[in-house]
Design an enzyme around this catalytic site. Structure first.
Site, mmCIF file in Angstrom:
data_model
loop_
_atom_site.group_PDB
_atom_site.id
_atom_site.type_symbol
_atom_site.label_atom_id
_atom_site.label_comp_id
_atom_site.label_asym_id
_atom_site.label_seq_id
_atom_site.Cartn_x
_atom_site.Cartn_y
_atom_site.Cartn_z
ATOM 1 N N GLU A 1 0.892 -1.176 0.000
ATOM 2 C CA GLU A 1 0.000 0.000 0.000
ATOM 3 C C GLU A 1 0.917 1.208 0.000
ATOM 4 O OE1 GLU A 1 -3.333 0.526 0.204
ATOM 5 O OE2 GLU A 1 -3.936 -1.576 0.173
ATOM 6 N N CYS B 1 -2.482 8.928 2.881
ATOM 7 C CA CYS B 1 -2.114 8.499 1.523
ATOM 8 C C CYS B 1 -3.204 8.835 0.503
ATOM 9 C CB CYS B 1 -1.765 7.025 1.495
ATOM 10 S SG CYS B 1 -3.055 5.961 2.133
HETATM 11 P P1 NAD Z 1 10.169 6.457 4.264
HETATM 12 O O1 NAD Z 1 9.792 6.053 2.923
HETATM 13 O O2 NAD Z 1 11.612 6.437 4.645
HETATM 14 O O3 NAD Z 1 9.411 5.549 5.368
HETATM 15 C C1 NAD Z 1 8.056 5.207 5.276
HETATM 16 C C2 NAD Z 1 7.812 4.084 6.292
HETATM 17 O O4 NAD Z 1 8.549 2.948 5.893
HETATM 18 C C3 NAD Z 1 8.287 4.380 7.705
HETATM 19 O O5 NAD Z 1 7.349 3.875 8.621
HETATM 20 C C4 NAD Z 1 9.631 3.650 7.830
HETATM 21 O O6 NAD Z 1 9.861 3.200 9.143
HETATM 22 C C5 NAD Z 1 9.433 2.496 6.906
HETATM 23 N N1 NAD Z 1 10.657 2.068 6.254
HETATM 24 C C6 NAD Z 1 11.600 2.846 5.671
HETATM 25 N N2 NAD Z 1 12.584 2.101 5.130
HETATM 26 C C7 NAD Z 1 12.258 0.810 5.384
HETATM 27 C C8 NAD Z 1 12.866 -0.442 5.082
HETATM 28 N N3 NAD Z 1 13.998 -0.524 4.377
HETATM 29 N N4 NAD Z 1 12.258 -1.558 5.519
HETATM 30 C C9 NAD Z 1 11.112 -1.503 6.217
HETATM 31 N N5 NAD Z 1 10.479 -0.361 6.519
HETATM 32 C C10 NAD Z 1 11.039 0.782 6.107
HETATM 33 O O7 NAD Z 1 9.660 7.885 4.462
HETATM 34 P P2 NAD Z 1 9.152 8.714 5.670
HETATM 35 O O8 NAD Z 1 9.956 9.953 5.747
HETATM 36 O O9 NAD Z 1 8.935 7.944 6.917
HETATM 37 O O10 NAD Z 1 7.735 9.062 5.080
HETATM 38 C C11 NAD Z 1 7.638 9.846 3.927
HETATM 39 C C12 NAD Z 1 6.945 9.203 2.800
HETATM 40 O O11 NAD Z 1 6.389 7.957 3.167
HETATM 41 C C13 NAD Z 1 5.775 10.033 2.359
HETATM 42 O O12 NAD Z 1 6.167 10.904 1.348
HETATM 43 C C14 NAD Z 1 4.797 9.035 1.881
HETATM 44 O O13 NAD Z 1 5.009 8.805 0.511
HETATM 45 C C15 NAD Z 1 5.150 7.777 2.542
HETATM 46 N N6 NAD Z 1 4.172 7.322 3.515
HETATM 47 C C16 NAD Z 1 3.060 6.737 3.017
HETATM 48 C C17 NAD Z 1 2.113 6.280 3.883
HETATM 49 C C18 NAD Z 1 0.869 5.630 3.371
HETATM 50 O O14 NAD Z 1 -0.107 5.565 4.107
HETATM 51 N N7 NAD Z 1 0.878 5.093 2.155
HETATM 52 C C19 NAD Z 1 2.287 6.429 5.238
HETATM 53 C C20 NAD Z 1 3.451 7.040 5.712
HETATM 54 C C21 NAD Z 1 4.406 7.467 4.821
#
Ligand code: NAD
Length: 479
Positions: free
Chosen positions: A251, A285
């Site tokens: 997702e 999202c």
């Molecule tokens: P990010 O992409 O670094 O992290 C998003 C999430 O993924 C976090 O909870 C993080 O702990 C987890 N994550 C990161 N790298 C991972 C890995 N290698 N393995 C497992 N989990 C991992 O970015 P961020 O700064 O935390 O959030 C920003 C972006 O994330 C936003 O621009 C948005 O696109 C996206 N986001 C989307 C949703 C959603 O509901 N689809 C929710 C939160 C964040």
């Protein structure tokens, strides 16, 4: 440590581990103050979680669907009883206003209740007998150990969206919730424990995300991963899962277009869309992200949006007057600054906001921007914050093409009272969810998924349960 915030820990094989050699501070985004210390799992902890989940799976898959349902239902009751405490935890660690946090808990309860009932409706099929007397049938079987990776924007609802269907299906789960917002996940897992969930059926870990996901997915014992987060991380998870061919549900992000035609009550539409845009400080999202307004209503709509942005009461989520809290973490402030820089460089006009607010806390002003072109980055890349870019359109086919012109395909919104126009747009929009004349949240009993780079697989509804089954086909010689 802040009052009302739970003691954090890792749950490994039924024991809470509250200390570890490494960890991180959890901050209240409204104050930037530390509210708790979160221990990180060591590699040994992660291996222990996998072994525990393997034992838990054996117990849980052998538990009758009715007994599984009773435990999920009881957990839902406990979460409902603890509604206020969980809501306060959400607000302290994530920032959203308490009213929004309470509604989030309600949706968690609804999700566990709904999947409790659905657990008892997992049926296979019996097929017509073949010529040689062969009777085929299918049995839905739990897929195995699940790794659930959840983000920080809905710290209680996101774990619920994965735990409830996985447990209903009979899977065991290793949950790695977001390190920024661990308290809500701890509260949910405690409710499951208190409801009688057997040891090992859920293990809860935190750590360096990339280390946790790569270590756990390296084990072929783990058969499924469900991730909610950004597109790049989703692609990395899919890559990791490909080594052991683990099943994936992704997702991912969205960049939801809102198309408003000139035959609507624009004051009402502006009110609805602004409320959804600034909800959870835009960190949703499926938030409305790019506004395409018919040229005949454009000027008045822009004026309405600016008026509504002015009315937003920014503040600490625990203050009852607050209508928009801070952004969830410091990274979001950096991300908003980048969007504004890209907008300014593209020659956009910032009609309201555009800056960080207050000296302490990750507050960002509700922001209204005009004058961006379709290929400018803020019109192409997910914003995930309270910035609303407004653009003008004149023709239906043109606006459909523009709405479809990004790599995302999660949600889309269309407002028109002309049935033919709305139907035509609905048919052609490339989005997993399309809302007509309304902005609706995710419902427990209705599937939601993405198209294009917004991911694959479903959460919610029967489809969300099927993500955690594999189907066994049995051919029996009957005569
Ligand atoms: P990010 O992409 O670094 O992290 C998003 C999430 O993924 C976090 O909870 C993080 O702990 C987890 N994550 C990161 N790298 C991972 C890995 N290698 N393995 C497992 N989990 C991992 O970015 P961020 O700064 O935390 O959030 C920003 C972006 O994330 C936003 O621009 C948005 O696109 C996206 N986001 C989307 C949703 C959603 O509901 N689809 C929710 C939160 C964040």
């Amino acid at each position: 440590m802040q009052n009302g915030y739970p003691t954090l820990g890792l749950l490994i094989d039924g024991a809470w581990k509250k200390e570890s050699g490494s960890g991180e501070a959890v901050l209240n985004p409204a104050t930037e103050r530390e509210i708790a210390w979160l221990p990180h799992a060591t590699e040994t902890d992660l291996e222990a979680a996998i072994d525990s989940a393997e034992r838990g799976f054996r117990v849980w898959r052998a538990t009758s669907a009715a007994d599984r349902a009773n435990i999920l239902r009881q957990a839902a009751r406990l979460m409902a009883d603890r509604r206020e405490a969980i809501a306060i935890t959400i607000t302290l660690e994530q920032g959203k206003p308490l009213g929004e946090a309470r509604l989030e808990v309600d949706r968690v309860v609804e999700t566990f209740d709904w999947y409790a009932a659905e657990a008892t409706r997992a049926q296979g099929r019996i097929y017509p007998i073949r010529g040689a007397g062969i009777r085929p049938r299918t049995i839905p079987e739990p897929v195995g150990i699940v790794l659930a990776l959840t983000p920080w924007n809905f710290p209680a609802f996101m774990p619920a969206r994965k735990l409830a269907p996985a447990l209903a299906a009979g899977c065991s789960v290793i949950l790695k919730a977001a390190e920024e917002t661990p308290g809500s996940a701890v509260a949910i897992v405690r409710a499951l424990e208190d409801a009688g969930l057997p040891r090992g059926v859920v293990n809860l870990v935190f750590g360096v995300p990339a280390v946790v996901s790569s270590t756990i997915l390296a084990s072929p014992k783990v058969r499924k991963v469900s991730f909610t987060g950004s597109v790049p991380v989703g692609a990395e998870i899919a890559r990791l899962a490909s080594a052991n061919l683990q099943k994936c549900t992704l997702e991912l992000g969205g960049h939801s277009p809102v198309i408003v035609f000139d035959d609507v009550d624009l004051v009402e539409v502006a009110k609805q869309t602004a409320a959804f845009k600034f909800r959870n400080a835009g960190q949703v999202c499926i938030a409305p992200n790019r506004f395409y307004l018919h040229e005949r209503i454009y000027d008045r709509f822009v004026e309405e949006m600016c008026g509504l942005a002015r009315k937003v009461k920014l503040g600490d989520g625990t203050d009852t007057a607050t209508t928009m809290g801070p952004m969830a973490n410091a990274r979001r402030i950096g991300a908003m600054e980048k969007v504004m820089q890209q907008s300014r460089e593209a020659g956009a006009e910032i009609l309201h906001g555009g800056e960080r607010a207050a000296n302490r806390g990750y507050f960002w002003q509700p922001t209204v921007v005009t004058g961006l072109k379709d290929d400018d980055t803020p019109m192409q890349e997910e914003i995930f914050g309270p910035i609303a870019p407004l653009a003008k359109f004149s023709d239906t086919d043109e606006v459909i093409a523009r709405a479809n012109g990004t790599r995302y395909g999660l949600a889309a919104y269309v407002f028109s009272n002309a049935t033919a126009t709305a139907s035509r747009v609905v048919e052609q929009l490339e989005a997993g969810t399309v809302c007509v004349n309304v902005l609706a949240p995710a419902f427990a009993d209705v599937p939601m998924g993405g198209k294009k780079e917004s991911g694959y697989g479903y959460e919610g509804g029967r489809e969300g349960l099927d993500e955690f089954f594999s189907v066994k086909t049995v051919n029996t010689q009957t005569v």
